[in-house]
Design a protein around this motif. Structure first.
Motif, PDB file in Angstrom:
ATOM      1  N   GLU A  77     -39.709  11.685  56.008  1.00 47.29           N
ATOM      2  CA  GLU A  77     -40.307  11.115  54.805  1.00 47.29           C
ATOM      3  C   GLU A  77     -39.771   9.706  54.578  1.00 47.29           C
ATOM      4  N   PRO A  78     -40.652   8.779  54.183  1.00 49.01           N
ATOM      5  CA  PRO A  78     -40.187   7.416  53.919  1.00 49.01           C
ATOM      6  C   PRO A  78     -39.375   7.347  52.631  1.00 49.01           C
ATOM      7  N   GLU A  79     -38.653   6.287  52.472  1.00 47.18           N
ATOM      8  CA  GLU A  79     -37.842   6.088  51.273  1.00 47.18           C
ATOM      9  C   GLU A  79     -38.749   5.969  50.046  1.00 47.18           C
ATOM     10  N   GLY A  80     -38.425   6.718  49.006  1.00 46.79           N
ATOM     11  CA  GLY A  80     -39.221   6.699  47.783  1.00 46.79           C
ATOM     12  C   GLY A  80     -40.478   7.549  47.844  1.00 46.79           C
ATOM     13  N   TYR A  81     -40.558   8.448  48.850  1.00 47.29           N
ATOM     14  CA  TYR A  81     -41.780   9.249  49.011  1.00 47.29           C
ATOM     15  C   TYR A  81     -41.974  10.231  47.862  1.00 47.29           C
ATOM     16  N   LYS A  82     -40.903  10.902  47.433  1.00 49.76           N
ATOM     17  CA  LYS A  82     -41.044  11.902  46.376  1.00 49.76           C
ATOM     18  C   LYS A  82     -41.513  11.263  45.076  1.00 49.76           C
ATOM     19  N   GLU A  83     -40.961  10.111  44.729  1.00 47.74           N
ATOM     20  CA  GLU A  83     -41.391   9.415  43.515  1.00 47.74           C
ATOM     21  C   GLU A  83     -42.855   8.994  43.631  1.00 47.74           C
ATOM     22  N   TRP A  84     -43.221   8.490  44.810  1.00 47.06           N
ATOM     23  CA  TRP A  84     -44.619   8.091  45.006  1.00 47.06           C
ATOM     24  C   TRP A  84     -45.550   9.297  44.915  1.00 47.06           C
ATOM     25  N   SER A  85     -45.145  10.427  45.495  1.00 46.70           N
ATOM     26  CA  SER A  85     -45.980  11.622  45.479  1.00 46.70           C
ATOM     27  C   SER A  85     -46.225  12.122  44.060  1.00 46.70           C
ATOM     28  N   GLU A  86     -45.180  12.140  43.237  1.00 50.46           N
ATOM     29  CA  GLU A  86     -45.338  12.587  41.856  1.00 50.46           C
ATOM     30  C   GLU A  86     -46.265  11.655  41.083  1.00 50.46           C
ATOM     31  N   LYS A  87     -46.110  10.360  41.305  1.00 47.59           N
ATOM     32  CA  LYS A  87     -46.966   9.391  40.614  1.00 47.59           C
ATOM     33  C   LYS A  87     -48.411   9.518  41.063  1.00 47.59           C
ATOM     34  N   ALA A  88     -48.621   9.770  42.360  1.00 53.68           N
ATOM     35  CA  ALA A  88     -49.974   9.928  42.881  1.00 53.68           C
ATOM     36  C   ALA A  88     -50.651  11.161  42.288  1.00 53.68           C
ATOM     37  N   LYS A  89     -49.903  12.267  42.182  1.00 51.91           N
ATOM     38  CA  LYS A  89     -50.469  13.476  41.569  1.00 51.91           C
ATOM     39  C   LYS A  89     -50.848  13.226  40.119  1.00 51.91           C
ATOM     40  N   GLN A  90     -50.042  12.450  39.424  1.00 54.62           N
ATOM     41  CA  GLN A  90     -50.330  12.156  38.018  1.00 54.62           C
ATOM     42  C   GLN A  90     -51.593  11.308  37.881  1.00 54.62           C
ATOM     43  N   VAL A  91     -51.769  10.322  38.764  1.00 54.62           N
ATOM     44  CA  VAL A  91     -52.958   9.477  38.720  1.00 54.62           C
ATOM     45  C   VAL A  91     -54.215  10.304  38.993  1.00 54.62           C
ATOM     46  N   ILE A  92     -54.132  11.217  39.962  1.00 58.63           N
ATOM     47  CA  ILE A  92     -55.289  12.069  40.280  1.00 58.63           C
ATOM     48  C   ILE A  92     -55.626  12.978  39.107  1.00 58.63           C
ATOM     49  N   ALA A  93     -54.591  13.521  38.451  1.00 60.15           N
ATOM     50  CA  ALA A  93     -54.823  14.423  37.318  1.00 60.15           C
ATOM     51  C   ALA A  93     -55.410  13.678  36.117  1.00 60.15           C
ATOM     52  N   GLU A  94     -55.024  12.420  35.934  1.00 58.00           N
ATOM     53  CA  GLU A  94     -55.498  11.649  34.780  1.00 58.00           C
ATOM     54  C   GLU A  94     -56.894  11.086  34.989  1.00 58.00           C
ATOM     55  N   HIS A  95     -57.363  11.050  36.225  1.00 61.34           N
ATOM     56  CA  HIS A  95     -58.683  10.479  36.503  1.00 61.34           C
ATOM     57  C   HIS A  95     -59.515  11.446  37.345  1.00 61.34           C
ATOM     58  N   PRO A  96     -59.858  12.607  36.801  1.00 60.67           N
ATOM     59  CA  PRO A  96     -60.649  13.576  37.583  1.00 60.67           C
ATOM     60  C   PRO A  96     -62.048  13.062  37.899  1.00 60.67           C
ATOM     61  N   GLU A  97     -62.573  12.127  37.072  1.00 60.45           N
ATOM     62  CA  GLU A  97     -63.919  11.604  37.317  1.00 60.45           C
ATOM     63  C   GLU A  97     -63.946  10.692  38.547  1.00 60.45           C
ATOM     64  N   VAL A  98     -62.796  10.164  38.926  1.00 59.66           N
ATOM     65  CA  VAL A  98     -62.706   9.322  40.114  1.00 59.66           C
ATOM     66  C   VAL A  98     -62.363  10.160  41.333  1.00 59.66           C
ATOM     67  N   PHE A  99     -61.326  10.999  41.198  1.00 58.93           N
ATOM     68  CA  PHE A  99     -60.908  11.890  42.285  1.00 58.93           C
ATOM     69  C   PHE A  99     -61.495  13.264  42.017  1.00 58.93           C
ATOM     70  N   ASN A 100     -62.716  13.447  42.410  1.00 60.50           N
ATOM     71  CA  ASN A 100     -63.421  14.680  42.102  1.00 60.50           C
ATOM     72  C   ASN A 100     -64.005  15.254  43.385  1.00 60.50           C
ATOM     73  N   THR A 101     -63.419  16.320  43.875  1.00 54.21           N
ATOM     74  CA  THR A 101     -63.905  16.969  45.078  1.00 54.21           C
ATOM     75  C   THR A 101     -64.246  18.418  44.773  1.00 54.21           C
ATOM     76  N   PRO A 102     -65.490  18.844  44.999  1.00 55.63           N
ATOM     77  CA  PRO A 102     -65.859  20.239  44.746  1.00 55.63           C
ATOM     78  C   PRO A 102     -65.068  21.189  45.630  1.00 55.63           C
ATOM     79  N   GLU A 103     -65.056  22.436  45.251  1.00 59.18           N
ATOM     80  CA  GLU A 103     -64.338  23.442  46.020  1.00 59.18           C
ATOM     81  C   GLU A 103     -64.966  23.561  47.402  1.00 59.18           C
ATOM     82  N   GLY A 104     -64.138  23.608  48.409  1.00 55.29           N
ATOM     83  CA  GLY A 104     -64.646  23.749  49.760  1.00 55.29           C
ATOM     84  C   GLY A 104     -64.445  22.537  50.622  1.00 55.29           C
ATOM     85  N   GLY A 105     -63.905  21.469  50.064  1.00 55.76           N
ATOM     86  CA  GLY A 105     -63.558  20.325  50.883  1.00 55.76           C
ATOM     87  C   GLY A 105     -64.669  19.328  51.108  1.00 55.76           C
ATOM     88  N   VAL A 106     -65.647  19.246  50.207  1.00 52.33           N
ATOM     89  CA  VAL A 106     -66.721  18.278  50.343  1.00 52.33           C
ATOM     90  C   VAL A 106     -66.232  16.917  49.860  1.00 52.33           C
TER      91      VAL A 106
END
Length: 254
Positions: A77-106
């Protein structure tokens, strides 16, 4: 040897490899994000292999090799990966209209970012728009009518222009700030190349891309099914030397 070529090709050795810099191999340049790219390719391969029966020797061998290399890549893992991963999950959760993938991997495209599901894992791919170069683009056959005419336009020509000033730039677009995964250091990449033992990390990526395409070919051909025309007896018997039969030499002629 090939890692030495990369070092010789670098003008100024540094802690991080410069994306796009020569690797020492002709036509092969330093990859900008080898870790995330390989994880995506390996996850995509494992996902597609599920379409092949588990009894298939091709699936068994490819899964074993892919999972082995994937475990090597995931462990670094690169330096600062865990912090980046947590921040990325937060951005995805706060913007579901942008990161929106239906069930099944479409895959779902909203602007520049794609959220993709592969083998139960979430990946985000950013679409980088390349500036068009008129000098390199092929002519599309459209007739060149010259520059636009100057002066006032008729009522018909001005039709529809009234709505241009009603929209503000970016008013109907959702923009977010997405940070790319932190890069691996040169030492980390060198360690990965040693553990995998298949050349430079860029060569490993090329092999992974080829394997992903090969899976599609295997699925279309249904290689696990029996042949429509059965092979004749002895068709797959190779010519082999019979080592069990002693070879006698004729007596020398006088």
């Amino acid at each position: 040897m090939r890692r030495t070529l990369r070092q010789l090709a670098a003008v100024k050795p540094s802690r991080f490899l410069e994306p796009g810099a020569p690797t020492g191999l002709t036509g092969l340049y330093t990859h900008a994000a080898p870790r995330s790219t390989l994880l995506y390719l390996y996850s995509s391969t494992l996902d597609k292999l599920k379409e092949i029966p588990e009894s298939s020797l091709y699936r068994q061998s490819t899964e074993a090799l892919t999972k082995h290399r994937m475990s090597i890549i995931s462990a670094v893992e690169p330096e600062g990966y865990k912090e980046w991963s947590e921040k990325a999950k937060q951005v995805i959760a706060e913007h579901p209209e942008v990161f929106n993938t239906p069930e099944g991997g479409v895959d779902h495209d909203m602007g520049r970012h794609l959220k993709i599901l592969r083998d139960g894992k979430v990946f985000v791919r950013s679409k980088v728009e390349q500036e068009a170069d008129d000098t390199t683009e092929e002519w599309d056959g459209e007739e060149n009518l010259g520059p636009e005419l100057e002066g006032t336009r008729s009522t018909e020509e001005r039709k529809g222009q009234s709505i241009l000033g009603m929209k503000r730039p970016g008013e109907d677009e959702k923009t977010i700030v997405w940070e790319e995964e932190p890069p691996l250091t040169a030492d980390q990449i060198s360690d990965l190349e040693t553990k995998i033992g298949a050349g430079l990390i860029e060569e490993v990526i090329q092999v992974a891309e080829g394997e992903l395409k090969l899976v599609d070919t295997m699925v279309r051909a249904k290689v696990w099914e029996d042949l429509e025309e059965k092979p004749v007896e002895g068709q797959w018997t190779y010519f082999m030397r019979d080592t069990g039969t002693p070879v006698t030499q004729p007596p020398p002629q006088k």
